[in-house]
Scaffold this motif. Sequence first.
Motif, mmCIF file in Angstrom:
data_model
loop_
_atom_site.group_PDB
_atom_site.id
_atom_site.type_symbol
_atom_site.label_atom_id
_atom_site.label_comp_id
_atom_site.label_asym_id
_atom_site.label_seq_id
_atom_site.Cartn_x
_atom_site.Cartn_y
_atom_site.Cartn_z
ATOM 1 N N ASP A 10 0.842 -1.203 0.000
ATOM 2 C CA ASP A 10 0.000 0.000 0.000
ATOM 3 C C ASP A 10 0.871 1.244 0.000
ATOM 4 O OD1 ASP A 10 0.881 0.359 2.679
ATOM 5 O OD2 ASP A 10 -0.865 -0.714 3.464
ATOM 6 N N THR A 12 1.362 3.504 2.291
ATOM 7 C CA THR A 12 2.156 3.718 3.510
ATOM 8 C C THR A 12 3.465 2.956 3.433
ATOM 9 O OG1 THR A 12 0.147 4.029 4.812
ATOM 10 C CG2 THR A 12 2.168 3.515 6.018
ATOM 11 N N GLU A 13 3.397 1.691 3.025
ATOM 12 C CA GLU A 13 4.622 0.908 2.894
ATOM 13 C C GLU A 13 5.498 1.453 1.766
ATOM 14 O OE1 GLU A 13 3.355 -3.464 4.657
ATOM 15 O OE2 GLU A 13 3.834 -3.274 2.532
ATOM 16 N N ARG A 214 3.752 -6.028 8.403
ATOM 17 C CA ARG A 214 3.974 -4.685 7.877
ATOM 18 C C ARG A 214 5.446 -4.463 7.583
ATOM 19 N NH1 ARG A 214 -0.012 -2.467 5.577
ATOM 20 N NH2 ARG A 214 0.975 -0.423 5.829
#
Length: 236
Positions: A10, A12-13, A214
Motif C-alpha cells: 500500500d 504507507t509501505e 507490515r
Amino acid sequence: MTGLLVSVRDVTEAAVAVRAGVDVLDLKEPAAGPLGAASVEVWEQVVDQVAGKVPVSLALGELLDEALWDRLAAIPAGVCYAKLGLAGCQNDDLWKSRWQRAISLMPAGVSPVAVIYADHQAARSPERTSVIEAAEEFGCAAVLVDTHDKSAGNLLAHWPLEKLWGHAEQVQQRGMMVVLAGSLDEAAIRLLNKPIVDLLAVRGAACQGDRGGRLDEQQVVGLVELVRQQDLARRS
C-alpha cells in the motif's frame, strides 16, 4: 551493481521503502499469493506518490486468473515493469499465445517481466528453458526466479548455486535482466549478491514477522545497506 527490489502492499509501505532508498518498488498483495495483485486503487495511489522517484513494478497475479485482463486495462501511467506468473500452465498448449496476448495489452512504456517458479512442479508451471525462450521472443526486460509455495523453503532450497549461476548467465546473454526472489533472507542475499544479478527481490525479510506483516523501515534500510556495502567491497 546489484539493486534491491522491495515489495509493498500500500501507499504507507511505499513511502517507507522510498525513504529507505530501495532501487525498485514492487506492488503486490502478499495475502493473494506469490504474485498477488494489489487493488487498482492502491496502484494509482502509489504511482501518484512515488513515480519518478523510483521505478515501480506491478505484480498482476497469474496468467490463468480471470481478473487478469481487467487488470491489464487498468495499469496506470508511470509503471515501469509488470509481471505475471504461469502457475497451472504446465500442460496448457496455449500458455505462450495467452502470455503473448497479455504482454501486447500492457500500456506503452511498461516492460514485461517473465517469471520462473523454481518449484515449477508444485506450481504446475512451464519449465525454465521454455519460459526463457518465450521471454526473449516476447521482448521481456527481465526474468524473475521466484518460489510459488512460500512454505516449502527459499530459493536456495530448490535451486543450488551452480544452477542459479548457469541460469543467470543464460538470461544475461539473451539481453534480459536477472532478478532473484523467493523468501530471501540476509544469508541468502549475501550469497546471491553478485555482479551477474541485477536485482534481489524481497518481501518477508523487510517485514515485521513474515511476508504478511507490515514493512519495517529499519529492516529495509539494513537490507539496502547490506546490498550496497557488498558492492562497495567488491569494488575496493
